[in-house]
Design an enzyme around this catalytic site. Structure first.
Site, PDB file in Angstrom:
ATOM      1  N   LYS A 185     -13.437   9.098   6.995  1.00 50.00           N
ATOM      2  CA  LYS A 185     -12.721   8.145   7.844  1.00 50.00           C
ATOM      3  C   LYS A 185     -13.485   7.970   9.147  1.00 50.00           C
ATOM      4  O   LYS A 185     -13.504   8.888   9.980  1.00 50.00           O
ATOM      5  CB  LYS A 185     -11.304   8.637   8.127  1.00 50.00           C
ATOM      6  CG  LYS A 185     -10.374   8.613   6.936  1.00 50.00           C
ATOM      7  CD  LYS A 185      -9.070   9.353   7.223  1.00 50.00           C
ATOM      8  CE  LYS A 185      -8.313   8.732   8.375  1.00 50.00           C
ATOM      9  NZ  LYS A 185      -7.001   9.396   8.590  1.00 50.00           N
ATOM     10  N   HIS A 201      -7.513   4.459  10.017  1.00 49.24           N
ATOM     11  CA  HIS A 201      -6.241   5.137   9.777  1.00 49.24           C
ATOM     12  C   HIS A 201      -5.779   4.882   8.349  1.00 49.24           C
ATOM     13  O   HIS A 201      -6.111   3.847   7.754  1.00 49.24           O
ATOM     14  CB  HIS A 201      -5.166   4.649  10.755  1.00 49.24           C
ATOM     15  CG  HIS A 201      -5.491   4.898  12.195  1.00 49.24           C
ATOM     16  ND1 HIS A 201      -5.245   6.097  12.829  1.00 49.24           N
ATOM     17  CD2 HIS A 201      -6.068   4.091  13.127  1.00 49.24           C
ATOM     18  CE1 HIS A 201      -5.650   6.025  14.092  1.00 49.24           C
ATOM     19  NE2 HIS A 201      -6.155   4.817  14.299  1.00 49.24           N
ATOM     20  N   CYS A 212      -3.016   3.832   5.842  1.00 51.63           N
ATOM     21  CA  CYS A 212      -1.785   3.039   5.842  1.00 51.63           C
ATOM     22  C   CYS A 212      -0.893   3.516   4.703  1.00 51.63           C
ATOM     23  O   CYS A 212      -1.291   3.472   3.533  1.00 51.63           O
ATOM     24  CB  CYS A 212      -2.108   1.545   5.686  1.00 51.63           C
ATOM     25  SG  CYS A 212      -0.635   0.503   5.529  1.00 51.63           S
ATOM     26  N   CYS A 233       0.010   0.462   2.249  1.00 49.68           N
ATOM     27  CA  CYS A 233      -1.073   0.078   1.326  1.00 49.68           C
ATOM     28  C   CYS A 233      -1.597   1.273   0.537  1.00 49.68           C
ATOM     29  O   CYS A 233      -2.304   1.086  -0.457  1.00 49.68           O
ATOM     30  CB  CYS A 233      -2.233  -0.556   2.097  1.00 49.68           C
ATOM     31  SG  CYS A 233      -1.827  -2.093   2.932  1.00 49.68           S
ATOM     32  N   CYS A 277       1.278  -5.614   8.565  1.00 49.78           N
ATOM     33  CA  CYS A 277       2.147  -6.759   8.856  1.00 49.78           C
ATOM     34  C   CYS A 277       2.928  -7.160   7.609  1.00 49.78           C
ATOM     35  O   CYS A 277       2.330  -7.624   6.628  1.00 49.78           O
ATOM     36  CB  CYS A 277       1.305  -7.936   9.358  1.00 49.78           C
ATOM     37  SG  CYS A 277       2.300  -9.391   9.769  1.00 49.78           S
TER      38      CYS A 277
END
Length: 300
Positions: A59, A64, A66, A69, A80
């Site tokens: 990373k 970050h 999610c 997802c 969003c």
């Protein structure tokens, strides 16, 4: 004509932010300026990357995971629900232009509705419907304008929503207003307001390094392992390899062969030649060589 133009630009930006990947660390391994850094697991400053236990990948800074997802997002801003996608490094431009053109479309629609009502000499039934539309569009415009102003302030200082909520200093990643805008809207000012072209220069802004590209140190070459006896840069590893021991037909193998190895260039085979010294075992008289599989360790 202006209203339809703004509406089409808004629709295009919406489709792009919905369908465009926000950028995943795995994408950087496929090539580009960031691939060497991802392979090494550190950025240009030498800072070690974190590791995501769920994605099983490195990373980079500002990346970050999610939970919506179930994937890591480069320079993640937020997830969003309105576009059913993460907003991150590769689609933040389209999200920003969606806010910009959406704001302009709503304000123009609101202005036309108010103008039509003001110019009326006598109100009719449909005029009350227009009043209701003014209220609805006004509420949407209020929210969109607020979001556009908020993200414009973030854009100018190179900050994400997550970093703003975490109270990360606005000077941490800022490269100056112009470079901050270029990192999001593209290297060429002519494409900044085009919602179907990304245009961010990969050599400068690669999704891993967030420093000034003009001051970024050159990527140091990965050191090669020390060369072995024949100088081809191979070294011993744990892979099984084939060796071929050759000797005169009918020879008796009675002791270990001498360490006379010749490694081929591919690093996949070793051939040990023996002559007079006795070796362990028997060689078939009909053939002058035997093959043995061993696993001492060898890798290119």
């Amino acid at each position: 004509g202006v209203f339809y133009f703004l509406f089409c630009m808004t629709a295009t930006a919406y489709v792009k932010v919905t369908c465009t990947s926000p950028g995943r660390p795995q994408d950087l391994l496929e090539g580009g300026a960031a691939a060497p850094y991802m392979d090494m697991g550190r950025d240009a400053k030498g800072k070690q990357m974190r590791n995501c236990n769920r994605c099983k990948c490195n990373k980079p800074e500002r990346c970050h995971h999610c939970s919506d997802c179930n994937a890591c997002t480069l320079k993640m801003d937020h997830h969003c629900p309105w576009v059913n996608n993460c907003v991150g490094f590769r689609n933040y431009k389209f999200f920003y232009l969606l806010l910009l053109y959406g704001t302009l479309t709503e304000l123009m629609c609101l202005g036309l509705l108010i103008y039509s009502l003001v110019e009326r000499d006598a109100w009719e039934t449909w005029d009350y419907v227009s009043c209701a539309c003014v209220g609805i569009v006004g509420l949407f415009a209020l929210g969109t304008v607020g979001l556009w102003v908020f993200h414009t302030s973030l854009l100018l200082v190179n900050q994400t929503t997550i970093e703003q909520l975490q109270s990360v200093s606005s000077e941490t990643y800022s490269l100056g207003a112009r470079n901050n805008v270029r990192q999001v809207l593209g290297g060429n000012p002519l494409i900044w307001l085009i919602p179907c072209v990304w245009g961010v220069p990969d050599a400068e802004f690669d999704g891993v390094n967030w420093d000034d590209p003009r001051q970024r140190p050159a990527l140091a070459p990965v050191p090669k392992p020390p060369a072995n006896g024949n100088g081809n840069g191979n070294e011993v590893s744990s892979d099984a390899i084939e060796i071929q021991v050759t000797g005169p037909a009918g020879a008796t193998l009675s002791s270990p062969p001498p360490p006379m190895y010749a490694v081929d260039g591919s690093g996949l085979g070793v051939q040990a030649h023996v002559g007079a010294p006795p070796i362990v075992g028997d060689i078939n008289p009909d053939q002058s060589s035997i093959e043995q599989r061993i696993a001492p360790s060898y890798a290119a």
